[in-house]
Design a protein around this motif. Structure first.
Motif, PDB file in Angstrom:
ATOM      1  N   SER A 118       0.812  -1.218   0.000  1.00 58.72           N
ATOM      2  CA  SER A 118       0.000   0.000   0.000  1.00 58.72           C
ATOM      3  C   SER A 118       0.845   1.267   0.000  1.00 58.72           C
ATOM      4  CB  SER A 118      -0.934   0.017   1.220  1.00 58.72           C
ATOM      5  OG  SER A 118      -0.181   0.008   2.424  1.00 58.72           O
ATOM      6  N   ILE A 119       2.163   1.159   0.238  1.00 57.27           N
ATOM      7  CA  ILE A 119       3.054   2.323   0.237  1.00 57.27           C
ATOM      8  C   ILE A 119       4.075   2.144  -0.872  1.00 57.27           C
ATOM      9  CG2 ILE A 119       4.764   3.642   1.544  1.00 57.27           C
ATOM     10  CD1 ILE A 119       3.301   2.839   4.091  1.00 57.27           C
ATOM     11  N   ASN A 120       4.116   3.105  -1.777  1.00 56.91           N
ATOM     12  CA  ASN A 120       5.004   3.039  -2.929  1.00 56.91           C
ATOM     13  C   ASN A 120       6.051   4.150  -2.833  1.00 56.91           C
ATOM     14  OD1 ASN A 120       5.567   1.831  -5.624  1.00 56.91           O
ATOM     15  ND2 ASN A 120       5.188   3.929  -6.304  1.00 56.91           N
ATOM     16  N   VAL A 121       7.316   3.801  -3.038  1.00 50.54           N
ATOM     17  CA  VAL A 121       8.403   4.782  -3.009  1.00 50.54           C
ATOM     18  C   VAL A 121       9.252   4.606  -4.262  1.00 50.54           C
ATOM     19  CG1 VAL A 121      10.417   5.646  -1.767  1.00 50.54           C
ATOM     20  CG2 VAL A 121       8.460   4.755  -0.482  1.00 50.54           C
ATOM     21  N   ASP A 122       9.291   5.641  -5.105  1.00 48.44           N
ATOM     22  CA  ASP A 122      10.126   5.670  -6.304  1.00 48.44           C
ATOM     23  C   ASP A 122      11.006   6.910  -6.237  1.00 48.44           C
ATOM     24  OD1 ASP A 122       9.270   3.324  -7.652  1.00 48.44           O
ATOM     25  OD2 ASP A 122       7.457   4.357  -8.310  1.00 48.44           O
ATOM     26  N   ILE A 123      12.303   6.716  -6.136  1.00 51.56           N
ATOM     27  CA  ILE A 123      13.240   7.830  -6.008  1.00 51.56           C
ATOM     28  C   ILE A 123      13.479   8.447  -7.387  1.00 51.56           C
ATOM     29  CG2 ILE A 123      15.525   8.537  -5.233  1.00 51.56           C
ATOM     30  CD1 ILE A 123      15.564   6.044  -3.439  1.00 51.56           C
ATOM     31  N   ASN A 124      13.286   9.753  -7.478  1.00 52.90           N
ATOM     32  CA  ASN A 124      13.400  10.471  -8.746  1.00 52.90           C
ATOM     33  C   ASN A 124      14.742  11.188  -8.806  1.00 52.90           C
ATOM     34  OD1 ASN A 124      12.827  11.738 -11.142  1.00 52.90           O
ATOM     35  ND2 ASN A 124      11.396  13.212 -10.288  1.00 52.90           N
ATOM     36  N   MET A 125      15.514  10.923  -9.859  1.00 59.05           N
ATOM     37  CA  MET A 125      16.867  11.464  -9.939  1.00 59.05           C
ATOM     38  C   MET A 125      17.218  11.778 -11.391  1.00 59.05           C
ATOM     39  SD  MET A 125      20.220   9.831  -8.041  1.00 59.05           S
ATOM     40  CE  MET A 125      20.763   8.629  -9.247  1.00 59.05           C
ATOM     41  N   MET A 126      18.043  12.791 -11.598  1.00 53.21           N
ATOM     42  CA  MET A 126      18.495  13.184 -12.934  1.00 53.21           C
ATOM     43  C   MET A 126      20.017  13.321 -12.922  1.00 53.21           C
ATOM     44  SD  MET A 126      17.514  14.081 -16.075  1.00 53.21           S
ATOM     45  CE  MET A 126      15.775  14.475 -15.835  1.00 53.21           C
ATOM     46  N   LEU A 127      20.678  12.632 -13.825  1.00 55.29           N
ATOM     47  CA  LEU A 127      22.123  12.735 -13.990  1.00 55.29           C
ATOM     48  C   LEU A 127      22.432  13.489 -15.274  1.00 55.29           C
ATOM     49  CD1 LEU A 127      25.136  11.900 -13.493  1.00 55.29           C
ATOM     50  CD2 LEU A 127      24.614   9.777 -14.707  1.00 55.29           C
ATOM     51  N   VAL A 128      23.313  14.497 -15.194  1.00 56.61           N
ATOM     52  CA  VAL A 128      23.734  15.278 -16.353  1.00 56.61           C
ATOM     53  C   VAL A 128      25.258  15.351 -16.344  1.00 56.61           C
ATOM     54  CG1 VAL A 128      23.578  17.483 -17.569  1.00 56.61           C
ATOM     55  CG2 VAL A 128      21.611  16.648 -16.265  1.00 56.61           C
ATOM     56  N   GLY A 155      17.083  18.545  -4.760  1.00 60.92           N
ATOM     57  CA  GLY A 155      16.220  19.480  -5.477  1.00 60.92           C
ATOM     58  C   GLY A 155      15.266  18.727  -6.374  1.00 60.92           C
ATOM     59  N   ARG A 156      14.610  19.451  -7.259  1.00 62.93           N
ATOM     60  CA  ARG A 156      13.616  18.869  -8.153  1.00 62.93           C
ATOM     61  C   ARG A 156      14.259  18.582  -9.498  1.00 62.93           C
ATOM     62  NH1 ARG A 156       7.754  21.431  -8.233  1.00 62.93           N
ATOM     63  NH2 ARG A 156       7.954  20.571  -6.130  1.00 62.93           N
ATOM     64  N   PRO A 157      14.347  17.312  -9.902  1.00 57.29           N
ATOM     65  CA  PRO A 157      15.026  16.969 -11.161  1.00 57.29           C
ATOM     66  C   PRO A 157      14.234  17.398 -12.395  1.00 57.29           C
ATOM     67  CG  PRO A 157      14.853  15.073  -9.675  1.00 57.29           C
ATOM     68  CD  PRO A 157      13.940  16.131  -9.146  1.00 57.29           C
ATOM     69  N   SER A 158      14.954  17.798 -13.428  1.00 54.74           N
ATOM     70  CA  SER A 158      14.337  18.089 -14.723  1.00 54.74           C
ATOM     71  C   SER A 158      15.415  18.019 -15.785  1.00 54.74           C
ATOM     72  CB  SER A 158      13.676  19.472 -14.735  1.00 54.74           C
ATOM     73  OG  SER A 158      14.643  20.493 -14.528  1.00 54.74           O
ATOM     74  N   GLY A 207      30.013  16.654 -13.737  1.00 54.37           N
ATOM     75  CA  GLY A 207      28.603  16.395 -13.940  1.00 54.37           C
ATOM     76  C   GLY A 207      27.838  16.760 -12.689  1.00 54.37           C
ATOM     77  N   TYR A 208      26.535  16.647 -12.773  1.00 59.59           N
ATOM     78  CA  TYR A 208      25.723  16.881 -11.576  1.00 59.59           C
ATOM     79  C   TYR A 208      24.520  15.947 -11.571  1.00 59.59           C
ATOM     80  CZ  TYR A 208      22.490  19.723 -14.440  1.00 59.59           C
ATOM     81  OH  TYR A 208      21.592  20.158 -15.391  1.00 59.59           O
ATOM     82  N   VAL A 209      24.031  15.708 -10.382  1.00 57.24           N
ATOM     83  CA  VAL A 209      22.826  14.901 -10.159  1.00 57.24           C
ATOM     84  C   VAL A 209      21.862  15.730  -9.342  1.00 57.24           C
ATOM     85  CG1 VAL A 209      21.901  12.947  -8.852  1.00 57.24           C
ATOM     86  CG2 VAL A 209      23.874  12.620 -10.308  1.00 57.24           C
ATOM     87  N   THR A 210      20.597  15.714  -9.723  1.00 56.68           N
ATOM     88  CA  THR A 210      19.554  16.301  -8.887  1.00 56.68           C
ATOM     89  C   THR A 210      18.683  15.158  -8.382  1.00 56.68           C
ATOM     90  OG1 THR A 210      19.530  18.211 -10.362  1.00 56.68           O
ATOM     91  CG2 THR A 210      17.790  18.079  -8.721  1.00 56.68           C
ATOM     92  N   ILE A 249      28.182  15.820  -2.362  1.00 55.65           N
ATOM     93  CA  ILE A 249      26.792  16.048  -1.958  1.00 55.65           C
ATOM     94  C   ILE A 249      26.638  17.517  -1.599  1.00 55.65           C
ATOM     95  CG2 ILE A 249      27.281  15.362   0.439  1.00 55.65           C
ATOM     96  CD1 ILE A 249      23.992  14.651  -1.461  1.00 55.65           C
ATOM     97  N   GLU A 250      25.516  18.116  -2.031  1.00 56.83           N
ATOM     98  CA  GLU A 250      25.285  19.553  -1.815  1.00 56.83           C
ATOM     99  C   GLU A 250      23.844  19.795  -1.406  1.00 56.83           C
ATOM    100  OE1 GLU A 250      23.674  23.460  -3.203  1.00 56.83           O
ATOM    101  OE2 GLU A 250      23.171  21.440  -3.884  1.00 56.83           O
ATOM    102  N   GLY A 251      23.638  20.839  -0.621  1.00 53.04           N
ATOM    103  CA  GLY A 251      22.293  21.261  -0.267  1.00 53.04           C
ATOM    104  C   GLY A 251      22.324  22.583   0.461  1.00 53.04           C
ATOM    105  N   VAL A 252      21.170  23.266   0.490  1.00 51.51           N
ATOM    106  CA  VAL A 252      21.034  24.566   1.152  1.00 51.51           C
ATOM    107  C   VAL A 252      19.879  24.488   2.133  1.00 51.51           C
ATOM    108  CG1 VAL A 252      20.514  27.025   0.832  1.00 51.51           C
ATOM    109  CG2 VAL A 252      21.978  25.833  -0.803  1.00 51.51           C
TER     110      VAL A 252
END
Length: 511
Positions: free
Chosen positions: A158-168, A184-187, A259-262, A325-328
């Motif tokens: 009943s609980i679904n977890v899909d990790i969303n990630m973007m590699l550039v 952050g929010r990948p795009s 490169g970077y990953v979001t 790893i980075e974050g604000v």
């Protein structure tokens, strides 16, 4: 524990479950508990035996209960836990003693009292490369990959977890490249566009579809025969100026051969107390509420980042030994927790992290322990952290001075890896609430561990009560531990122009 399980099962079944849904769920789990954040917080207070909490200070400096900004009142317990003294009083004098004896003590205290423990039964993650696209960021050709990390939820469907990630990654650089992972929010940075011929086919099919669904469209298209409903987005700009210190951080990284990953924290764990029975925390708990030592959102986000690194270790485009790893702000806290607990990350850029990040917990300046324990931010931490806001409880009362650890020890857990502590200035919006001075103090105090392990600290003394912050834009960046306060606001973007050459030099990377 068995009694609580049965009670939740009996309570949940008549409201939320049919006999069919019960039999369909793995192990006949009870339905996930649905709490508001207030109900979840009250539940944790009850588990801890807390009757009342001290209110957190107001961020409004005109409010009667405004936060303290008087340095003379900021250090009620100035003596920090000695990062190089074992609990039995013995001094740590060698790297071997640090790794085998002292570091495990500090990790245990942080896990139990501050950030929570990783459960032993966290399900596995299977990564899928959903889309691979060749794009341009300005004049730089890149390869972009949309990645989905499917978490095994067979024990609680009943609980679904899909990790969303973007590699550039840049396509004009030979060999695997270092990568900076950012919360952050990948795009896709600049999705590739169809050729003119393919676009004509798309427009022809689109017009036919529109006319078929609405016959009035034919008259409009006949009136404007050359009109194309679908046009191209802006593509490569070969006349764009070369990226500089004012360019977007992602462009600066690509220009330097990185490169970077979001990675999307919300796809790992919701940023609210109501979500604690969902996301990865809820999945492991099968939809039931936390116990006091269970992990909070900061630790969950850091776990997700580590799973993202699992994928990066398999990608030939990435130098997995040079992943940062980075974050604000709250994600700066999460980035520091990630670097501290996951030794495979080589470097961290910790932006404006405040309390729960680089700032000392026991300091009373701006954001307070009560700001995290008795507010809408409690879900970031382990339930036990709430104890340090208690004014009346079965154990009496506690304050930040009662914590067995503090943030200088969190930074010390990152040693000897590259750790860059970043802040802006209050005049530009990086509020005094974040306690820049308290963060500098903890960075100073952590330096002894870096030196013990053969790394360089900020290059000043480790007297955190006497050392003064350097002037803005005058960073201390000659060692593996670095500090720089830029002249912008609540962001780390202005520090990328200093961070990238520092990290590249320290990692011995050249484009």
């Amino acid at each position: 524990m068995k009694r609580i399980f049965l009670y939740c099962l009996i309570l949940a079944m008549p409201k939320f479950l049919s006999a069919q849904s019960v039999s369909a769920s793995a192990g006949n789990n009870p339905a996930p508990v649905t709490f508001t954040a207030e109900q979840d917080h009250a539940n944790m207070m009850k588990q801890l035996g807390i009757k009342s909490l001290r209110p957190g200070p107001s961020g409004d400096e005109k409010a009667p209960n405004h936060a303290n900004y008087d340095e003379s009142k900021a250090n009620p317990c100035p003596q920090l836990p000695d990062v190089l003294t074992l609990k039995n009083g013995k001094k740590v004098t060698s790297p071997d003693m640090w790794w085998k004896l002292r570091r495990p003590e500090i990790v245990e205290d942080f896990e139990r009292e501050v950030y929570g423990r990783l459960p032993k039964n966290i399900p596995s993650v299977k990564w899928e490369v959903k889309i691979t696209d060749r794009e341009f960021v300005g004049r730089i050709p890149v390869i972009a990959k949309q990645l989905i990390g499917h978490v095994d939820n067979s024990q609680c469907p009943s609980i679904n977890v899909d990790i969303n990630m973007m590699l550039v990654v840049p396509a004009n650089v030979k060999g695997p490249v270092p990568v900076l992972m950012m919360f952050g929010r990948p795009s896709f940075p600049s999705p590739a566009q169809p050729s003119n011929e393919d676009l004509d086919k798309i427009n022809t099919a689109f017009k036919e579809m529109m006319i078929k669904s609405n016959s009035e469209m034919k008259a409009i298209f006949d009136k404007y025969p050359a009109y194309q409903p679908i046009t191209k987005l802006a593509g490569a700009n070969f006349f764009a100026p070369a990226p500089d210190g004012k360019s977007a951080p992602t462009e600066q990284l690509l220009a330097a051969g990185w490169g970077y990953v979001t990675i999307d924290p919300a796809s790992i764990q919701a940023d609210n107390g109501a979500g604690l029975t969902r996301g990865i925390i809820g999945l492991v708990n099968k939809g039931q509420s936390r116990s006091p030592e269970d992990w909070g959102a900061l630790r969950a986000w850091s776990w997700g980042a580590a799973r993202g690194l699992d994928y990066l270790e398999t990608d030939p485009l990435v130098d997995a030994k040079k992943v940062g790893i980075e974050g604000v702000s709250r994600y700066g806290k999460a980035a520091l927790v990630t670097l501290a607990f996951e030794p495979r990350f080589a470097v961290g850029l910790i932006g404006s992290s405040g309390k729960g990040g680089a700032a000392l917990h026991r300091r009373i300046f701006g954001e307070a322990v009560e700001s995290l324990g008795n507010s809408g931010e409690y879900h970031w931490m382990a339930g036990n952290y709430i104890k340090y806001s208690a004014s009346e409880a079965s154990f009496g009362s506690k304050t930040g001075c009662d914590l067995p650890v503090d943030s200088h020890e969190l930074i010390a857990l990152c040693a000897p890896r590259l750790t860059f502590i970043s802040y802006g200035i209050p005049e530009q919006g990086d509020a005094r609430w974040l306690d820049q001075q308290g963060s500098y103090m903890s960075t100073i105090a952590a330096g002894t561990v870096f030196k013990l392990l053969g790394a360089r600290d900020l290059g000043v003394s480790n007297d955190y009560m006497k050392e003064q912050m350097p002037l803005v834009l005058h960073g201390l960046m000659d060692g593996e531990l670095a500090w720089r306060q830029h002249d912008g606001g609540h962001t780390d973007a202005p520090n990328f122009q200093a961070f990238i050459p520092w990290a590249s030099k320290m990692l011995k990377y050249t484009k």
